[in-house]
Design an enzyme around this catalytic site. Structure first.
Site, PDB file in Angstrom:
ATOM      1  N   HIS A   1       8.786 -29.446 -27.656  1.00  0.00           N
ATOM      2  CA  HIS A   1       8.523 -30.567 -26.753  1.00  0.00           C
ATOM      3  C   HIS A   1       7.188 -30.413 -26.042  1.00  0.00           C
ATOM      4  O   HIS A   1       7.070 -30.758 -24.877  1.00  0.00           O
ATOM      5  CB  HIS A   1       9.670 -30.693 -25.735  1.00  0.00           C
TER       6      HIS A   1
ATOM      7  N   GLU B   1       1.081  -8.564 -18.257  1.00  0.00           N
ATOM      8  CA  GLU B   1       0.626  -7.724 -17.133  1.00  0.00           C
ATOM      9  C   GLU B   1      -0.156  -6.501 -17.587  1.00  0.00           C
ATOM     10  O   GLU B   1      -1.130  -6.142 -16.937  1.00  0.00           O
ATOM     11  CB  GLU B   1       1.748  -7.375 -16.158  1.00  0.00           C
TER      12      GLU B   1
ATOM     13  N   CYS C   1       0.866  -1.175   0.000  1.00  0.00           N
ATOM     14  CA  CYS C   1       0.000   0.000   0.000  1.00  0.00           C
ATOM     15  C   CYS C   1       0.904   1.226   0.000  1.00  0.00           C
ATOM     16  O   CYS C   1       2.108   1.128   0.170  1.00  0.00           O
ATOM     17  CB  CYS C   1      -0.861   0.011   1.245  1.00  0.00           C
TER      18      CYS C   1
ATOM     19  N   GLU D   1      10.763 -11.600 -20.591  1.00  0.00           N
ATOM     20  CA  GLU D   1      10.439 -10.263 -20.096  1.00  0.00           C
ATOM     21  C   GLU D   1       9.411  -9.578 -21.013  1.00  0.00           C
ATOM     22  O   GLU D   1       8.464  -8.956 -20.538  1.00  0.00           O
ATOM     23  CB  GLU D   1      11.729  -9.431 -19.969  1.00  0.00           C
TER      24      GLU D   1
ATOM     25  N   LYS E   1       3.251  -2.278  -7.489  1.00  0.00           N
ATOM     26  CA  LYS E   1       4.629  -2.219  -7.978  1.00  0.00           C
ATOM     27  C   LYS E   1       5.611  -2.923  -7.048  1.00  0.00           C
ATOM     28  O   LYS E   1       6.527  -3.592  -7.498  1.00  0.00           O
ATOM     29  CB  LYS E   1       5.059  -0.772  -8.177  1.00  0.00           C
TER      30      LYS E   1
ATOM     31  N   LYS F   1       5.557  -8.399 -19.943  1.00  0.00           N
ATOM     32  CA  LYS F   1       4.972  -7.060 -20.145  1.00  0.00           C
ATOM     33  C   LYS F   1       3.595  -7.173 -20.780  1.00  0.00           C
ATOM     34  O   LYS F   1       2.642  -6.542 -20.343  1.00  0.00           O
ATOM     35  CB  LYS F   1       5.861  -6.192 -21.052  1.00  0.00           C
TER      36      LYS F   1
ATOM     37  N   TRP G   1      -3.691  -1.773  -1.409  1.00  0.00           N
ATOM     38  CA  TRP G   1      -3.687  -3.007  -2.208  1.00  0.00           C
ATOM     39  C   TRP G   1      -4.145  -4.091  -1.236  1.00  0.00           C
ATOM     40  O   TRP G   1      -3.412  -4.451  -0.315  1.00  0.00           O
ATOM     41  CB  TRP G   1      -2.285  -3.292  -2.741  1.00  0.00           C
TER      42      TRP G   1
ATOM     43  N   ARG H   1       1.462   1.803  -5.906  1.00  0.00           N
ATOM     44  CA  ARG H   1       1.665   0.771  -4.884  1.00  0.00           C
ATOM     45  C   ARG H   1       0.392   0.007  -4.545  1.00  0.00           C
ATOM     46  O   ARG H   1       0.422  -1.013  -3.864  1.00  0.00           O
ATOM     47  CB  ARG H   1       2.189   1.421  -3.595  1.00  0.00           C
TER      48      ARG H   1
ATOM     49  N   ASN I   1       1.125  -0.221   5.854  1.00  0.00           N
ATOM     50  CA  ASN I   1       1.555  -0.999   4.691  1.00  0.00           C
ATOM     51  C   ASN I   1       2.269  -2.234   5.215  1.00  0.00           C
ATOM     52  O   ASN I   1       3.193  -2.105   6.008  1.00  0.00           O
ATOM     53  CB  ASN I   1       2.512  -0.152   3.833  1.00  0.00           C
ATOM     54  N   GLY I   2       1.829  -3.422   4.773  1.00  0.00           N
ATOM     55  CA  GLY I   2       2.476  -4.646   5.251  1.00  0.00           C
ATOM     56  C   GLY I   2       1.436  -5.618   5.765  1.00  0.00           C
ATOM     57  O   GLY I   2       0.244  -5.486   5.463  1.00  0.00           O
TER      58      GLY I   2
HETATM   59  O1  M6R Z   1      11.224  -4.140  -7.087  1.00  0.00           O
HETATM   60  P1  M6R Z   1      11.614  -5.452  -7.696  1.00  0.00           P
HETATM   61  O2  M6R Z   1      12.476  -5.315  -8.890  1.00  0.00           O
HETATM   62  O3  M6R Z   1      12.222  -6.389  -6.701  1.00  0.00           O
HETATM   63  O4  M6R Z   1      10.245  -6.086  -8.161  1.00  0.00           O
HETATM   64  C1  M6R Z   1      10.195  -7.369  -8.708  1.00  0.00           C
HETATM   65  C2  M6R Z   1       8.871  -7.637  -9.371  1.00  0.00           C
HETATM   66  O5  M6R Z   1       7.831  -7.514  -8.462  1.00  0.00           O
HETATM   67  C3  M6R Z   1       8.618  -6.700 -10.538  1.00  0.00           C
HETATM   68  O6  M6R Z   1       9.641  -6.762 -11.475  1.00  0.00           O
HETATM   69  C4  M6R Z   1       7.285  -7.063 -11.237  1.00  0.00           C
HETATM   70  O7  M6R Z   1       7.416  -8.291 -11.888  1.00  0.00           O
HETATM   71  C5  M6R Z   1       6.851  -5.965 -12.201  1.00  0.00           C
HETATM   72  N1  M6R Z   1       5.434  -5.857 -12.210  1.00  0.00           N
HETATM   73  C6  M6R Z   1       7.274  -6.223 -13.586  1.00  0.00           C
HETATM   74  O8  M6R Z   1       6.826  -5.315 -14.513  1.00  0.00           O
END
Ligand code: M6R
Length: 618
Positions: free
Chosen positions: A510, A494, A2, A487, A613, A491, A78, A29, A104-105
């Site tokens: 396979h 997500e 959060c 990667e 994030k 993208k 969140w 967040r 937060n947590g």
């Molecule tokens: O802050 P971090 O790089 O440790 O975060 C890792 C992942 O949570 C972060 O890369 C996540 O996969 C993103 N949504 C990717 O776009």
């Protein structure tokens, strides 16, 4: 996961407006509900609801609080405990509505504490773990402890991770902040206004002077001043170093772009150029540690893990030593007793706060103490990761607000590449001429991306138009480009909500190939490296089964281009010096593809469904 924001001032400010803007800057967040509490005339005025901040603001006018109020706390959520509803939105109050808490947590023992408090007659109104804190403080205050003592006592009973801000209706001149494993920074405008936030951009328009809180610390924020104490010792304040943050506020604003994601992709050349300026001695320091290690592990989550896969490949090439890449959530369980002395763990994280990564590193440190070295690459100065590390490089991407990591990925791969070339130099395995050519190629990455972005948006929009009806995708590659495929696929998954499989093109035979039918889209990542010829074969196999082939290739590519339905061309020479850094130069194509695909499907690329994030819960 959060966002927390708090302010106390002696100035004439519209606190509601500042608090609203503060949580807007933290919205990445979490964005399923929000709330603000303002202290006014010994009362706590609360506005909160479920939904995105703008929707709630339209309904409740979140900036409309008495103009002479001096203290406000605000939160963007969140959801963890309890669905996103008005009742579960923060702040959470005690029975007498005198204590307000934002958090937060996660409190792991909240059920036990809740049961105890209920037995004593406390009435709960939400499903959250957070509400336990306000009632617990209330409970301790009822046995004659003052606010500060009651907070310390209550927090010591809370197990788990937290960044918490708390105010009391009878304490107009201060509020309290505590931290354990969830980030909290304190910003100070000396003598005027103090802020707390989960992340620096929240108060960056007002001050760059900030303190980074440590675990088990308690901060008392007064207007323009702050005192820090150990949670275990409230008798004397601690000394702490005030830091000056160099990030510019422009970096945390959209600056004319429709979305942070697009802006941050456009910022990649600048982020890379700044990261290329990291002092050579710093790169050499980490390179030496990695070169000297007996065993090397690299660990991270999400995008940072894919950057690690690319980095692992590049470092291995020049180090000739095996590097084991393990997702941080699996690190302890997979390694267990096999974790060896004289190892180096390379930890990669944009935020430096990903809880699984912190836990992995702490576990390794606890297990082997000085016999293991932690080398971290993060984008956030003073983040938790830096505190558990022996050697740190801070990438220079600047604040990244879009939930989808973009520019930080490029800077992570770049940093790992700089370390790899430094190791190559130490080991003298390349001729001077060869080493120079690799450096030239690496230093060209910002220009290649700049040129690519400048000329390709329309082409990518066209590709997206042609793929509009597709729901499932393969992203295939070989060698180092498997990291790019994974990667790029992440993208699209997500931000555009498509199902993708990012996979080895060879391995796809396979099993996965059985999904291919007429028009099934397959994105091939095809730099001209040692895997190219075999990849041509894979492209043909998928084409023969009706796959729609979209390839990402270099400018002068011919063979795969001729086999493709569409190609995205990267303006770089087709030689080995450049191809090894293709994880950096090819990724903007896939980031832009995902961005435009999100728009095509009316999705907000900055706020993908269900994501936050920074993942600070297990
Ligand atoms: O802050 P971090 O790089 O440790 O975060 C890792 C992942 O949570 C972060 O890369 C996540 O996969 C993103 N949504 C990717 O776009």
């Amino acid at each position: 996961m959060c966002g927390i924001f708090g302010i106390i001032t002696n100035q004439k400010l519209s606190l509601g407006k500042v608090a609203l803007e503060g949580i807007k800057r933290l919205e990445y967040r979490g964005y399923d509900s929000c709330g603000i509490v303002v202290h006014y005339n010994s009362q706590l005025l609360v506005k909160k609801d479920a939904g995105k901040i703008d929707e709630i603001h339209k309904k409740l006018k979140l900036d409309d609080f008495p103009i002479d109020a001096k203290l406000a706390l605000a939160h963007t959520r969140w959801a963890t405990h309890g669905p996103p509803t008005k009742l579960n939105a923060h702040p959470h109050l005690d029975c007498n509505k005198k204590i307000a808490v934002i958090h937060n947590g996660i409190l792991e023992n909240f059920l036990e504490l809740k049961a105890e408090l209920k037995m004593k007659g406390h009435i709960f109104t939400s499903d959250t773990d957070t509400e336990v804190i306000s009632h617990l403080i209330e409970d301790y205050m009822s046995s004659q402890l003052d606010f500060k003592e009651a907070v310390a006592k209550a927090i010591k009973r809370c197990e788990g991770a937290y960044g918490i801000a708390i105010c009391h209706a009878d304490c107009p001149d201060y509020f309290i902040v505590v931290r354990k494993e969830s980030p909290i920074v304190i910003g100070i405008e000396k003598g005027k206004t103090s802020y707390c936030a989960s992340d620096i951009p929240a108060f960056l328009p007002y001050t760059r002077s900030c303190y980074i809180m440590d675990d088990d610390e308690i901060a008392i924020l007064k207007a323009g001043d702050v005192e820090f104490y150990e949670l275990d010792d409230l008798s004397k304040p601690k000394d702490k170093e005030l830091q000056n943050i160099e990030w510019s506020i422009d970096a945390a604003e959209k600056g004319g772009y429709d979305h942070f994601m697009l802006k941050e992709i456009h910022e990649e050349p600048v982020a890379l150029r700044r990261t290329l300026k990291i002092p050579d001695e710093k790169i050499a320091e980490l390179a030496r540690v990695i070169w000297g290690a007996k065993h090397i592990y690299i660990t991270a989550a999400g995008t940072s893990f894919y950057a690690s896969l690319a980095g692992k490949f590049i470092i291995t090439k020049f180090l000739s030593k095996y590097i084991e890449a393990i997702e941080c959530s699996e690190f302890q369980i997979q390694l267990g007793d096999s974790l060896q002395e004289d190892s180096v763990i390379i930890a990669v994280s944009q935020s430096g706060e990903t809880v699984d990564l912190i836990e992995a590193i702490r576990w390794a440190k606890d297990k082997l103490q000085k016999k293991i070295k932690i080398v971290s690459i993060t984008n956030v100065v003073g983040s938790s990761l830096t505190r558990y590390s022996d050697h740190v490089i801070v990438t220079q991407a600047g604040p990244e607000i879009g939930v989808a990591a973009t520019k930080t990925y490029c800077t992570q791969v770049l940093t790992l590449s700089l370390i790899a070339l430094k190791i190559a130099g130490f080991r003298k395995i390349l001729s001077d001429e060869d080493l120079k050519k690799y450096y030239q190629a690496l230093f060209s990455t910002p220009n290649i991306i700049e040129e690519f972005i400048g000329r390709n948006s329309d082409l990518i929009k066209n590709v997206v138009d042609n793929l509009e009806k597709s729901h499932n995708f393969f992203f295939l590659a070989r060698g180092i480009s498997i990291a790019t495929a994974k990667e790029g696929g992440l993208k699209l998954k997500e931000v555009a909500c498509r199902f993708i499989e990012g996979y080895s093109a060879a391995h796809a035979k396979h099993g996965p190939i059985s999904l291919v039918r007429e028009g099934f889209p397959i994105i091939f990542i095809a730099p001209p490296d040692e895997t190219y010829q075999r990849l041509v074969g894979n492209v043909m196999e998928f084409k023969a089964r009706g796959g729609k082939i979209i390839s990402v290739v270099v400018d002068d590519d011919e063979v795969i281009t001729n086999l493709s339905d569409a190609t995205i061309r990267i303006p770089q020479p087709g030689n080995k010096y450049y191809s090894i850094f293709s994880p950096i130069t090819f990724i903007p194509a896939l980031q832009l593809l995902s961005y435009y695909a999100a728009l095509k499907h009316n999705l907000d690329p900055d706020q993908p469904l269900n994501l936050a994030k920074t993942v600070t819960v297990h």
